[in-house]
Motif scaffolding. Structure first.
Motif, PDB file in Angstrom:
ATOM      1  N   GLY A  41      -1.646   2.651  -6.318  1.00  0.00           N
ATOM      2  CA  GLY A  41      -1.299   2.869  -4.915  1.00  0.00           C
ATOM      3  C   GLY A  41      -2.185   3.952  -4.338  1.00  0.00           C
ATOM      4  O   GLY A  41      -2.765   4.754  -5.083  1.00  0.00           O
ATOM      5  N   MET A 216       2.563  -1.831  -7.949  1.00  0.00           N
ATOM      6  CA  MET A 216       1.919  -1.182  -6.803  1.00  0.00           C
ATOM      7  C   MET A 216       2.968  -0.526  -5.929  1.00  0.00           C
ATOM      8  O   MET A 216       3.919  -1.174  -5.476  1.00  0.00           O
ATOM      9  CB  MET A 216       1.110  -2.174  -5.978  1.00  0.00           C
ATOM     10  CG  MET A 216       0.414  -1.494  -4.797  1.00  0.00           C
ATOM     11  SD  MET A 216      -0.694  -2.569  -3.887  1.00  0.00           S
ATOM     12  CE  MET A 216      -1.314  -1.388  -2.653  1.00  0.00           C
ATOM     13  N   VAL A 239      -2.138  -5.743  -2.540  1.00  0.00           N
ATOM     14  CA  VAL A 239      -2.714  -5.568  -3.880  1.00  0.00           C
ATOM     15  C   VAL A 239      -4.181  -5.977  -3.867  1.00  0.00           C
ATOM     16  O   VAL A 239      -5.046  -5.263  -4.401  1.00  0.00           O
ATOM     17  CB  VAL A 239      -1.938  -6.407  -4.926  1.00  0.00           C
ATOM     18  CG1 VAL A 239      -2.623  -6.343  -6.282  1.00  0.00           C
ATOM     19  CG2 VAL A 239      -0.500  -5.924  -5.038  1.00  0.00           C
TER      20      VAL A 239
END
Length: 255
Positions: A41, A216, A239
């Motif tokens: 992230g 994520m 993503v």
């Protein structure tokens, strides 16, 4: 005693705010026993805050954090800390201690305390497992290269044979070759020890080398979770943009 299907660590609806800033907005995440999970992230999405909440370094505002299916009370967290190891982003070695004393830090104090000679022997063995010889043991961190310091940090993380290991940006500041060496060492050690591992990183090479599973984190929630083999065809535009480093996409770049 938990059964084999119970996650080693589980977060249920975990939220954390700092004043008006909502960092975690109901994180749901489970990590199986022996699983290597990598959390990805952007900067400021709450990856480090998630780790700190699990460790109890900061209190979460709501939700539950469970260890082997049981709420992580202060008493259970204390027991967890006896079973965990951590590789810090900057190494976090103690400048005033020799290399072996850094590796054996928790073996020289606390519940895992060992006689000094035994602690040194164990430290030398852990250094060997990360590719460093006994000649390094009596040096000080300032005498080591960045890659060697990272190896010492890794040796310290596994010194007490932990069941749970956290890796915070394990390859930050390393050249690509040394980063590859550290990634391979982490994968080998985690597999060999059968440890449960949680890694946070921006380095996609590390993700592919270390992870069994990838999650994520975006805007305080788990956006996607799946096996590392599905990373390139996740079907999630967030993503896809992140792993390929594209400026254009649903994630707004801070300019």
């Amino acid at each position: 005693m938990s059964d084999a299907g119970t996650p080693m660590i589980e977060l249920r609806g975990v939220s954390k705010s700092f004043g008006a800033k909502h960092v975690l907005r109901g994180v749901d995440l489970a990590v199986a026993r022996g699983e290597s999970l990598v959390v990805i992230g952007g900067s400021g999405t709450g990856k480090s805050v998630t780790l700190k909440c699990i460790l109890g370094l900061i209190p979460h505002d709501s939700g539950q954090i469970l260890l082997e299916g049981q709420p992580l009370t202060p008493e259970r967290r204390a027991r967890m800390l006896e079973r965990f190891g951590m590789l810090f982003q900057g190494g976090a070695l103690f400048d005033s201690l020799s290399v072996w004393e850094n590796v054996a830090f928790r073996l020289l104090r606390g519940p895992a305390r060992r006689p000094r000679a035994e602690a040194r022997a164990l430290a030398v063995d852990k250094l060997r497992r990360v590719g460093l010889g006994p000649d390094v043991a009596d040096l000080y961190p300032a005498e080591l290269s960045g890659g060697m310091q990272k190896r010492v940090g890794l040796a310290r993380a596994i010194a007490a044979d932990p069941q749970i290991i956290f890796f915070d940006e394990p390859t930050t500041g390393l050249d690509p070759i040394m980063a590859g060496v550290i990634n391979d060492l982490i994968r080998e050690l985690v597999t060999e020890m059968g440890a449960t591992a949680i890694t946070i990183t921006h380095d996609m090479t590390s993700v592919r080398a270390i992870a069994d599973t990838v999650a994520m984190l975006h805007e305080g929630r788990i956006r996607w979770r799946g096996p590392v083999s599905r990373l390139d065809d996740s079907g999630d535009p967030y993503v896809d943009q992140f792993i390929h480093g594209r400026a254009e996409g649903p994630i707004e770049a801070v300019r």
